[in-house]
Each structure stands twice: as structure tokens, then as C-alpha cells.
Scaffold this active site. Structure first.
Site, mmCIF file in Angstrom:
data_model
loop_
_atom_site.group_PDB
_atom_site.id
_atom_site.type_symbol
_atom_site.label_atom_id
_atom_site.label_comp_id
_atom_site.label_asym_id
_atom_site.label_seq_id
_atom_site.Cartn_x
_atom_site.Cartn_y
_atom_site.Cartn_z
ATOM 1 N N TRP A 22 0.840 -1.204 0.000
ATOM 2 C CA TRP A 22 0.000 0.000 0.000
ATOM 3 C C TRP A 22 0.875 1.255 0.000
ATOM 4 O O TRP A 22 1.901 1.296 0.667
ATOM 5 C CB TRP A 22 -0.899 -0.010 1.249
ATOM 6 C CG TRP A 22 -1.929 1.077 1.255
ATOM 7 C CD1 TRP A 22 -2.475 1.691 0.171
ATOM 8 C CD2 TRP A 22 -2.532 1.681 2.406
ATOM 9 N NE1 TRP A 22 -3.395 2.621 0.572
ATOM 10 C CE2 TRP A 22 -3.447 2.636 1.933
ATOM 11 C CE3 TRP A 22 -2.387 1.482 3.781
ATOM 12 C CZ2 TRP A 22 -4.220 3.413 2.789
ATOM 13 C CZ3 TRP A 22 -3.156 2.252 4.639
ATOM 14 C CH2 TRP A 22 -4.063 3.208 4.143
ATOM 15 N N ASP A 46 0.961 -9.122 -0.395
ATOM 16 C CA ASP A 46 -0.396 -8.615 -0.193
ATOM 17 C C ASP A 46 -0.621 -7.359 -1.026
ATOM 18 O O ASP A 46 0.161 -6.409 -0.953
ATOM 19 C CB ASP A 46 -0.606 -8.273 1.291
ATOM 20 C CG ASP A 46 -2.012 -7.752 1.535
ATOM 21 O OD1 ASP A 46 -2.946 -8.571 1.555
ATOM 22 O OD2 ASP A 46 -2.179 -6.514 1.675
ATOM 23 N N TYR A 51 -5.038 -0.289 -4.155
ATOM 24 C CA TYR A 51 -3.695 0.292 -4.038
ATOM 25 C C TYR A 51 -3.202 0.687 -5.434
ATOM 26 O O TYR A 51 -2.708 -0.161 -6.185
ATOM 27 C CB TYR A 51 -2.698 -0.684 -3.392
ATOM 28 C CG TYR A 51 -3.144 -1.294 -2.081
ATOM 29 C CD1 TYR A 51 -4.131 -0.704 -1.294
ATOM 30 C CD2 TYR A 51 -2.572 -2.465 -1.608
ATOM 31 C CE1 TYR A 51 -4.540 -1.268 -0.103
ATOM 32 C CE2 TYR A 51 -2.974 -3.034 -0.407
ATOM 33 C CZ TYR A 51 -3.967 -2.430 0.333
ATOM 34 O OH TYR A 51 -4.365 -3.008 1.506
ATOM 35 N N HIS A 107 -12.437 -6.395 0.664
ATOM 36 C CA HIS A 107 -11.561 -5.460 1.386
ATOM 37 C C HIS A 107 -12.181 -4.970 2.704
ATOM 38 O O HIS A 107 -11.513 -4.838 3.707
ATOM 39 C CB HIS A 107 -11.219 -4.282 0.476
ATOM 40 C CG HIS A 107 -9.897 -3.655 0.766
ATOM 41 N ND1 HIS A 107 -9.077 -3.144 -0.193
ATOM 42 C CD2 HIS A 107 -9.244 -3.443 1.926
ATOM 43 C CE1 HIS A 107 -7.983 -2.643 0.357
ATOM 44 N NE2 HIS A 107 -8.060 -2.814 1.647
ATOM 45 N N SER A 137 -11.816 -9.028 4.948
ATOM 46 C CA SER A 137 -10.891 -8.120 5.621
ATOM 47 C C SER A 137 -11.705 -7.109 6.422
ATOM 48 O O SER A 137 -12.797 -6.708 5.999
ATOM 49 C CB SER A 137 -10.031 -7.414 4.570
ATOM 50 O OG SER A 137 -9.185 -6.477 5.183
ATOM 51 N N LEU A 189 3.445 -1.613 11.889
ATOM 52 C CA LEU A 189 4.449 -0.583 12.214
ATOM 53 C C LEU A 189 3.844 0.813 12.129
ATOM 54 O O LEU A 189 4.561 1.789 11.942
ATOM 55 C CB LEU A 189 5.657 -0.724 11.271
ATOM 56 C CG LEU A 189 6.364 -2.097 11.315
ATOM 57 C CD1 LEU A 189 7.423 -2.195 10.218
ATOM 58 C CD2 LEU A 189 6.994 -2.344 12.682
ATOM 59 N N LYS A 233 4.863 -3.454 5.340
ATOM 60 C CA LYS A 233 5.247 -2.961 4.026
ATOM 61 C C LYS A 233 6.594 -2.262 4.129
ATOM 62 O O LYS A 233 6.846 -1.531 5.094
ATOM 63 C CB LYS A 233 4.201 -1.989 3.497
ATOM 64 C CG LYS A 233 4.525 -1.453 2.115
ATOM 65 C CD LYS A 233 4.689 0.015 2.162
ATOM 66 C CE LYS A 233 5.223 0.564 0.868
ATOM 67 N NZ LYS A 233 5.537 1.989 1.030
ATOM 68 N N GLU A 242 16.007 -6.351 8.113
ATOM 69 C CA GLU A 242 15.869 -6.063 9.553
ATOM 70 C C GLU A 242 14.569 -6.691 10.086
ATOM 71 O O GLU A 242 14.559 -7.363 11.122
ATOM 72 C CB GLU A 242 15.842 -4.534 9.716
ATOM 73 C CG GLU A 242 15.625 -4.028 11.106
ATOM 74 C CD GLU A 242 15.504 -2.483 11.115
ATOM 75 O OE1 GLU A 242 15.979 -1.813 10.172
ATOM 76 O OE2 GLU A 242 14.918 -1.969 12.077
HETATM 77 N N1 LIG Z 1 -6.915 -4.804 4.564
HETATM 78 C C1 LIG Z 1 -6.795 -3.522 4.821
HETATM 79 O O1 LIG Z 1 -7.769 -2.780 5.011
HETATM 80 C C2 LIG Z 1 -5.408 -2.934 4.910
HETATM 81 C C3 LIG Z 1 -5.229 -1.645 5.450
HETATM 82 C C4 LIG Z 1 -3.934 -1.154 5.539
HETATM 83 C C5 LIG Z 1 -2.858 -1.927 5.093
HETATM 84 N N2 LIG Z 1 -3.058 -3.159 4.536
HETATM 85 C C6 LIG Z 1 -1.920 -3.999 4.045
HETATM 86 O O2 LIG Z 1 -0.970 -4.129 5.084
HETATM 87 C C7 LIG Z 1 0.294 -3.642 4.641
HETATM 88 C C8 LIG Z 1 1.075 -3.087 5.813
HETATM 89 O O3 LIG Z 1 0.469 -1.934 6.359
HETATM 90 P P1 LIG Z 1 0.969 -0.452 6.052
HETATM 91 O O4 LIG Z 1 1.743 -0.433 4.780
HETATM 92 O O5 LIG Z 1 -0.203 0.436 6.104
HETATM 93 O O6 LIG Z 1 1.843 -0.076 7.295
HETATM 94 P P2 LIG Z 1 3.124 -0.673 8.079
HETATM 95 O O7 LIG Z 1 3.598 -1.945 7.478
HETATM 96 O O8 LIG Z 1 2.752 -0.620 9.507
HETATM 97 O O9 LIG Z 1 4.196 0.477 7.851
HETATM 98 C C9 LIG Z 1 4.835 0.693 6.635
HETATM 99 C C10 LIG Z 1 5.817 1.826 6.833
HETATM 100 O O10 LIG Z 1 6.824 1.425 7.778
HETATM 101 C C11 LIG Z 1 8.104 1.707 7.235
HETATM 102 N N3 LIG Z 1 9.022 0.623 7.695
HETATM 103 C C12 LIG Z 1 8.931 -0.704 7.450
HETATM 104 N N4 LIG Z 1 9.933 -1.371 8.060
HETATM 105 C C13 LIG Z 1 10.690 -0.431 8.674
HETATM 106 C C14 LIG Z 1 11.865 -0.485 9.452
HETATM 107 N N5 LIG Z 1 12.488 -1.651 9.719
HETATM 108 N N6 LIG Z 1 12.373 0.687 9.940
HETATM 109 C C15 LIG Z 1 11.762 1.869 9.691
HETATM 110 N N7 LIG Z 1 10.638 1.995 8.951
HETATM 111 C C16 LIG Z 1 10.110 0.836 8.451
HETATM 112 C C17 LIG Z 1 7.924 1.705 5.745
HETATM 113 O O11 LIG Z 1 8.821 2.594 5.145
HETATM 114 P P3 LIG Z 1 10.031 2.068 4.166
HETATM 115 O O12 LIG Z 1 9.385 1.683 2.878
HETATM 116 O O13 LIG Z 1 10.915 3.246 4.077
HETATM 117 O O14 LIG Z 1 10.664 0.901 4.879
HETATM 118 C C18 LIG Z 1 6.512 2.221 5.567
HETATM 119 O O15 LIG Z 1 6.502 3.639 5.498
HETATM 120 C C19 LIG Z 1 -0.094 -2.622 3.549
HETATM 121 O O16 LIG Z 1 0.997 -2.269 2.731
HETATM 122 C C20 LIG Z 1 -1.203 -3.355 2.859
HETATM 123 O O17 LIG Z 1 -0.670 -4.359 1.999
HETATM 124 C C21 LIG Z 1 -4.322 -3.680 4.473
#
Ligand SMILES: NC(=O)c1ccc[n+]([C@@H]2O[C@H](COP(=O)([O-])OP(=O)(O)OC[C@H]3O[C@@H](n4cnc5c(N)ncnc54)[C@H](OP(=O)(O)O)[C@@H]3O)[C@@H](O)[C@H]2O)c1
Length: 266
Positions: A22, A46, A51, A107, A137, A189, A233, A242
């Protein structure tokens, strides 16, 4: 190898982590990171029709490697009529450059179309071999119950992080486990919006004790029961490595308790 979780009652084993897609900032970096993830044993990707541009990027990243990956994608609720779901899946397949997806999710549910109709479309797509498994979801227990009346769903993807872990583990997980539904958790995260104050101090203190980083502490905590697939993500290969290493640390129960106390209160 990453620890694995069974997609409940399917004999399908999936890695404890999935890679999210995402809000991609740099398509090339994301493509590289997906390929690296597959090389490193993180072969569950995923994505969603919602997206923007993500399914195309996944399609490019997995070119020639379709058999190595497990792809989850999602239909948006306003498209989720019987015909609309089938059309949405066809669009996703085209973007992903594949002829099937492994897991297809609604979704979220907003009542735009009767749930039974969406589930009927999922059943049809499974029959056609275009979808291997169906799921949902952002479903509550009540909504999971309703979905199960129409179809054997195998997955519910929900928000899962230190702000809501109790609710997920104590309310959603028991029902899911009893009914053959595996949970996967997104936003582990907080999309990089890290906690502050006392909560951050607890995470930093646990991190220091084990030589971990704060993201590693968080991911280690969320995967501690090996029951919920955690979807993070990243489009940064260093962050990917990491995050994958987070499961290698053995954190003592008392430190998990410190985190539970710091975050479980509010
Ligand atoms: N079903 C739903 O309704 C729904 C809703 C939201 C999300 N999702 C899915 O879940 C996935 C994950 O959620 P999300 O993308 O919203 O948030 P997340 O995984 O909590 O956070 C992603 C962010 O964390 C950073 N990050 C990741 N690893 C890191 C690390 N080791 N150190 C520092 N920063 C780090 C990434 O930046 P960098 O790229 O710079 O590492 C990115 O900006 C989504 O991409 C999507 O596929 C589903």
C-alpha cells in the site's frame, strides 16, 4: 527459513510475514524489494485493486516466478456485486499478469452489495480455478459469522498492532481459530508513525537489552504466538532484512509483559 503458519484447515503453509504494497512511493524500489523478499523466503505478497499501481508492480516483480509466490488481492466493497466481483478479479489478473490469485478478499464490508452475493462470486471464481481461497478483511466476529453461512472463508485481514493487539487476540482470534479462519494483521508498524513518551521508552529499553531495533521488537512481539500472519510494508531492502530477522530473537516473557502493560492499558 521463516516460521510458517497453516492457512487453517487447508494444509497450505504460509510464512509468518507477508509483504504489503500500500502507498508505494518508488515503484522500482518496491519491485526490487518484492524480488528480494521472495529470495529471502517471504513469498506472500499482499495487494489490492485499491492500491493504485500496486498490482502492476507486483506483476512485474513476479514475472517468471509465479509458482514461487502466494498472492493476496482484494475487491473493493462497491465493486462486490456478483458480476462486479468477477470483473474486478479479471482486472486484477490482467494487472498481476497471472491467471489466478491465491487468496481473494472482500476489502471491507459496507453494505453496498449483499454479502451473500459477493461470497457467491468468490465460490464461482474458485470453481473456475481463478481463485484458490476466499477471505474477508476488516470483519468483526458477527460479520465473520455471516460470511461463513455462505462460504468457507479461510482468512480475515485486520488491523493488528500494539494499539489493538488485545482486542484482536482476545476477541477475533478465538472465534477465528474455532472456525478455521486464519487472521492476518496489517499496519503492524503504524506506517512509520512510531509511539512517543513512555511507550517508546519501553520499546527502546527492550531493544537495547537484546540488541534489536524498535521495529524488530514490535514485529517480534506481534509474531510471538506464531498464530497471526503479520503484513508489513517496506520498499527498503535493509528494512526488509531487519524485519525478517525480528523472529530470530528470543525475548523473555517478562519483557513481553512490559510491552503488554505499556500498550495494553489505554
Ligand atoms: N486490509 C486492509 O484494510 C489494509 C489496510 C492497511 C494496510 N493493509 C496492508 O498491510 C500492509 C502493511 O500496512 P501499512 O503499509 O499500512 O503499514 P506498516 O507496514 O505498519 O508500515 C509501513 C511503513 O513502515 C516503514 N518501515 C517498514 N519497516 C521499517 C523499518 N524496519 N524501519 C523503519 N521503517 C520501516 C515503511 O517505510 P520504508 O518503505 O521506508 O521501509 C513504511 O513507510 C499494507 O501495505 C497493505 O498491503 C491492508
Amino acid at each position: 527459513m521463516l516460521p510458517e503458519i497453516e492457512l487453517d484447515r487447508t494444509e497450505e503453509l504460509l510464512p509468518i510475514f507477508a509483504l504489503g504494497t500500500w502507498a508505494i512511493r518508488d515503484p522500482r524500489a518496491m519491485e526490487r524489494t518484492i524480488r528480494r523478499a521472495i529470495d529471502e523466503g517471504l513469498w506472500h505478497i499482499d495487494t489490492a485493486e485499491m492500491y493504485e499501481g500496486a498490482e502492476e508492480i507486483v506483476g512485474r516483480a513476479i514475472r517468471g516466478r509465479r509458482d514461487e509466490v502466494f498472492i493476496t488481492t482484494k475487491v473493493m466493497p462497491h465493486n462486490a456485486s456478483f458480476r462486479g466481483t468477477i470483473a474486478a478479479l479479471e482486472r486484477s489478473l490482467k494487472k498481476l499478469k497471472t491467471d489466478y490469485v491465491d487468496l481473494y478478499l472482500l476489502h471491507w464490508y459496507d453494505g453496498s452489495h449483499p454479502l451473500g452475493e459477493t461470497m457467491e462470486a468468490f465460490a464461482y471464481l474458485i470453481e473456475q480455478g481463478k481463485v484458490a481461497y476466499a477471505g474477508v478483511s476488516n470483519f468483526s466476529v458477527k460479520e465473520m459469522e455471516e460470511a461463513l453461512r455462505y462460504l468457507k472463508i479461510v482468512n480475515n485481514q485486520v488491523e493488528y498492532n500494539l494499539d489493538n493487539f488485545r482486542e484482536v487476540e482476545e476477541e477475533l482470534l478465538p472465534f477465528a481459530e474455532e472456525n478455521g479462519i486464519t487472521l492476518s494483521g496489517y499496519l503492524p508498524l503504524w506506517r512509520g508513525a512510531w509511539p512517543t513518551g513512555e511507550r517508546m521508552e519501553v520499546l527502546k529499553s527492550v531493544a537495547r537489552k537484546y540488541g534489536m531495533t524498535v521495529p524488530q521488537v514490535v514485529l517480534n512481539f506481534l509474531t510471538r504466538h506464531r498464530k497471526i500472519i503479520v503484513i508489513f510494508k517496506t520498499e527498503n531492502e535493509d528494512h526488509l532484512m531487519e524485519n525478517l530477522k525480528s523472529v530470530e530473537f528470543e525475548v523473555e516473557p517478562e519483557d513481553y509483559r512490559r510491552i503488554e502493560e505499556a500498550f495494553g492499558r489505554g
